[in-house]
Scaffold this motif. Structure first.
Motif, PDB file in Angstrom:
ATOM      1  N   GLU A   6       0.623  -0.511   0.315  1.00 44.63           N
ATOM      2  CA  GLU A   6      -0.162   0.452  -0.313  1.00 44.63           C
ATOM      3  C   GLU A   6       0.466   1.276   0.367  1.00 44.63           C
ATOM      4  O   GLU A   6       1.041   2.664  -0.721  1.00 44.63           O
ATOM      5  N   VAL A   7       2.586   1.171   0.700  1.00 41.43           N
ATOM      6  CA  VAL A   7       2.783   2.802   0.426  1.00 41.43           C
ATOM      7  C   VAL A   7       3.287   2.378  -1.145  1.00 41.43           C
ATOM      8  O   VAL A   7       3.481   3.641  -1.243  1.00 41.43           O
ATOM      9  N   VAL A   8       3.769   1.751  -2.210  1.00 44.79           N
ATOM     10  CA  VAL A   8       4.460   1.209  -2.669  1.00 44.79           C
ATOM     11  C   VAL A   8       3.326   2.101  -4.039  1.00 44.79           C
ATOM     12  O   VAL A   8       3.898   2.718  -4.815  1.00 44.79           O
ATOM     13  N   ASP A   9       1.796   1.508  -3.273  1.00 47.05           N
ATOM     14  CA  ASP A   9       1.342   1.914  -4.462  1.00 47.05           C
ATOM     15  C   ASP A   9       0.449   3.392  -4.671  1.00 47.05           C
ATOM     16  O   ASP A   9       0.620   4.104  -5.318  1.00 47.05           O
ATOM     17  N   GLN A  10       0.786   3.252  -3.068  1.00 44.57           N
ATOM     18  CA  GLN A  10       0.031   5.807  -2.884  1.00 44.57           C
ATOM     19  C   GLN A  10       1.859   6.367  -2.511  1.00 44.57           C
ATOM     20  O   GLN A  10       1.608   7.692  -3.390  1.00 44.57           O
ATOM     21  N   HIS A  11       3.329   6.042  -2.370  1.00 48.81           N
ATOM     22  CA  HIS A  11       3.993   6.924  -2.541  1.00 48.81           C
ATOM     23  C   HIS A  11       5.245   5.752  -3.102  1.00 48.81           C
ATOM     24  O   HIS A  11       5.860   7.392  -3.692  1.00 48.81           O
ATOM     25  N   GLY A  12       5.038   5.204  -3.679  1.00 50.09           N
ATOM     26  CA  GLY A  12       6.248   4.376  -4.161  1.00 50.09           C
ATOM     27  C   GLY A  12       7.099   3.570  -3.240  1.00 50.09           C
ATOM     28  O   GLY A  12       7.420   3.526  -1.657  1.00 50.09           O
ATOM     29  N   ASP A  13       8.155   3.329  -3.657  1.00 55.94           N
ATOM     30  CA  ASP A  13       8.920   2.044  -2.903  1.00 55.94           C
ATOM     31  C   ASP A  13      10.195   2.886  -2.081  1.00 55.94           C
ATOM     32  O   ASP A  13      10.622   3.879  -2.545  1.00 55.94           O
ATOM     33  N   PHE A  14      10.810   2.209  -1.443  1.00 54.80           N
ATOM     34  CA  PHE A  14      12.109   2.822  -1.173  1.00 54.80           C
ATOM     35  C   PHE A  14      13.006   3.492  -1.977  1.00 54.80           C
ATOM     36  O   PHE A  14      13.515   4.734  -1.207  1.00 54.80           O
ATOM     37  N   GLU A  15      13.147   3.287  -3.001  1.00 53.57           N
ATOM     38  CA  GLU A  15      14.630   4.003  -3.934  1.00 53.57           C
ATOM     39  C   GLU A  15      13.110   4.892  -4.218  1.00 53.57           C
ATOM     40  O   GLU A  15      14.342   6.517  -4.412  1.00 53.57           O
ATOM     41  N   GLN A  16      12.728   5.322  -4.737  1.00 52.04           N
ATOM     42  CA  GLN A  16      11.627   6.231  -4.836  1.00 52.04           C
ATOM     43  C   GLN A  16      11.836   7.449  -4.036  1.00 52.04           C
ATOM     44  O   GLN A  16      11.931   8.892  -4.264  1.00 52.04           O
ATOM     45  N   LEU A  17      11.164   7.039  -2.568  1.00 51.98           N
ATOM     46  CA  LEU A  17      11.537   7.890  -1.291  1.00 51.98           C
ATOM     47  C   LEU A  17      12.327   8.332  -1.861  1.00 51.98           C
ATOM     48  O   LEU A  17      12.641   9.456  -1.245  1.00 51.98           O
ATOM     49  N   PHE A  18      14.324   8.297  -1.732  1.00 51.66           N
ATOM     50  CA  PHE A  18      14.929   8.690  -1.757  1.00 51.66           C
ATOM     51  C   PHE A  18      15.262  10.106  -2.765  1.00 51.66           C
ATOM     52  O   PHE A  18      15.425  10.784  -2.724  1.00 51.66           O
ATOM     53  N   ILE A  19      14.719   9.574  -4.027  1.00 50.72           N
ATOM     54  CA  ILE A  19      14.816   9.763  -5.251  1.00 50.72           C
ATOM     55  C   ILE A  19      14.388  11.633  -5.384  1.00 50.72           C
ATOM     56  O   ILE A  19      14.309  12.702  -5.673  1.00 50.72           O
ATOM     57  N   GLN A  20      13.202  11.388  -4.882  1.00 46.98           N
ATOM     58  CA  GLN A  20      12.050  12.311  -4.885  1.00 46.98           C
ATOM     59  C   GLN A  20      12.434  13.314  -3.452  1.00 46.98           C
ATOM     60  O   GLN A  20      12.094  14.147  -3.597  1.00 46.98           O
ATOM     61  N   GLN A  21      12.899  13.397  -2.208  1.00 47.07           N
ATOM     62  CA  GLN A  21      13.628  13.959  -1.433  1.00 47.07           C
ATOM     63  C   GLN A  21      14.985  14.577  -2.170  1.00 47.07           C
ATOM     64  O   GLN A  21      15.657  15.115  -1.453  1.00 47.07           O
ATOM     65  N   LEU A  22      15.900  13.957  -2.962  1.00 47.38           N
ATOM     66  CA  LEU A  22      17.076  14.333  -3.686  1.00 47.38           C
ATOM     67  C   LEU A  22      16.967  14.918  -4.929  1.00 47.38           C
ATOM     68  O   LEU A  22      18.108  15.548  -5.383  1.00 47.38           O
ATOM     69  N   ARG A  23      15.538  15.126  -5.681  1.00 50.61           N
ATOM     70  CA  ARG A  23      15.350  14.778  -6.783  1.00 50.61           C
ATOM     71  C   ARG A  23      16.444  16.966  -6.800  1.00 50.61           C
ATOM     72  O   ARG A  23      17.111  17.103  -7.747  1.00 50.61           O
ATOM     73  N   GLU A  24      15.474  17.645  -6.365  1.00 51.00           N
ATOM     74  CA  GLU A  24      15.714  19.026  -6.174  1.00 51.00           C
ATOM     75  C   GLU A  24      17.115  18.998  -5.994  1.00 51.00           C
ATOM     76  O   GLU A  24      17.608  20.687  -6.355  1.00 51.00           O
ATOM     77  N   GLN A  78      19.764  16.020   1.521  1.00 51.28           N
ATOM     78  CA  GLN A  78      20.686  16.422   0.409  1.00 51.28           C
ATOM     79  C   GLN A  78      21.970  17.307   0.920  1.00 51.28           C
ATOM     80  O   GLN A  78      23.199  17.661   0.324  1.00 51.28           O
ATOM     81  N   ARG A  79      21.681  17.336   2.375  1.00 47.24           N
ATOM     82  CA  ARG A  79      23.876  17.401   2.537  1.00 47.24           C
ATOM     83  C   ARG A  79      25.058  16.654   2.347  1.00 47.24           C
ATOM     84  O   ARG A  79      25.535  17.551   2.271  1.00 47.24           O
ATOM     85  N   PHE A  80      24.069  15.356   2.559  1.00 45.38           N
ATOM     86  CA  PHE A  80      24.783  14.602   1.596  1.00 45.38           C
ATOM     87  C   PHE A  80      25.211  14.560   0.591  1.00 45.38           C
ATOM     88  O   PHE A  80      26.403  13.771   0.011  1.00 45.38           O
ATOM     89  N   LEU A  81      24.577  14.743  -0.713  1.00 48.11           N
ATOM     90  CA  LEU A  81      25.215  14.786  -1.632  1.00 48.11           C
ATOM     91  C   LEU A  81      26.279  16.420  -1.815  1.00 48.11           C
ATOM     92  O   LEU A  81      27.271  15.955  -2.920  1.00 48.11           O
TER      93      LEU A  81
END
Length: 238
Positions: A15-33, A232-235
């Motif tokens: 249900e998390v994957v369906d509504q928000h994305g899988d683990f890797e996608q959650l990271f990508i969403q936070q890092l993208r900007e 984002q600071r890790f980048l």
């Protein structure tokens, strides 16, 4: 073009994957900007039976959470340990999260196992140590900050030559540094409020069994901008 690799070690609840994305996608969403223009993101599923790329072929590494258990030593997880050791030796920037935190500690001669106090779930306070207040990645955080947590296992014995950066009442090792640019955290900087609430809802029975109130934990979930900002600071260290 340099690449930041997200090492996928598991899948979130359906249900998390369906509504928000899988683990890797959650990271990508936070890092993208915050992603610098020359840097791309690659996802490597460590559970696939494919040859591992050399750690030095990546500009940086993030290791996701998982519903697996480090102490149960799944073969793909054990195969990651020498890879992580090589990455540390080559000073490849790394950030392990939850399972990634426990796996890095185990790979570097610590011990990760079930916590005798049971599961820690919800938005909990995490406190920096004196070393954490001086750490290049953590020093911009307040001394005490909220973070999203969901785990049954923890780092139970510290690896040698490891610096403790944060702790709380449940866990002595909430954040660790192993080398100049190699960190891991027990909490989930990639989680949002709805994701944390979905995880607690899934764990209602287990939480009740250990004497906790799942509904109160769900109500107490709140934003964790300080913890999320670590991604984002890790980048900057790549």
């Amino acid at each position: 073009m340099s690449s930041l690799v997200i090492i996928k070690t598991g899948d979130a609840f359906p249900e998390v994957v369906d509504q928000h994305g899988d683990f890797e996608q959650l990271f990508i969403q936070q890092l993208r900007e915050a992603l610098p223009a020359p840097l791309t993101i690659t996802v490597w599923d460590a559970r696939d039976q494919t040859p591992a790329p050399a750690p030095s072929s990546f500009a940086g590494v993030i290791i996701t959470g998982s519903h697996s258990m480090v102490s149960e030593a799944p073969p793909w997880s054990e195969a990651l340990k020498p890879w992580l050791q090589q990455a540390l030796a080559e000073d490849v920037p790394m950030l392990g999260v939850c399972y990634g935190h426990q796996l890095m500690a185990a790979a570097f001669d610590g011990i990760s196992d079930f916590h005798p106090a049971g599961r820690e779930s919800g938005t909990r306070q995490v406190r920096l140590t004196q070393a954490g207040q001086q750490d290049p990645l953590f020093s911009q955080l307040p001394t005490c900050f909220p973070a999203h947590l969901t785990h049954a296992q923890s780092v139970m014995q510290l690896p040698p030559n490891t610096t403790v950066l944060a702790h709380n009442h449940h866990d002595a090792y909430q954040a660790l540094r192993y080398g100049p640019r190699q960190w891991s955290v027990q909490f989930h900087p990639e989680f949002t409020v709805p994701i944390m609430q979905a995880y607690i809802a899934r764990q209602r029975a287990a939480l009740r069994d250990q004497g906790e109130d799942p509904e109160a934990l769900i109500s107490a979930v709140r934003d964790t901008p300080e913890a999320t900002g670590l991604l984002q600071r890790f980048l900057a260290f790549i």
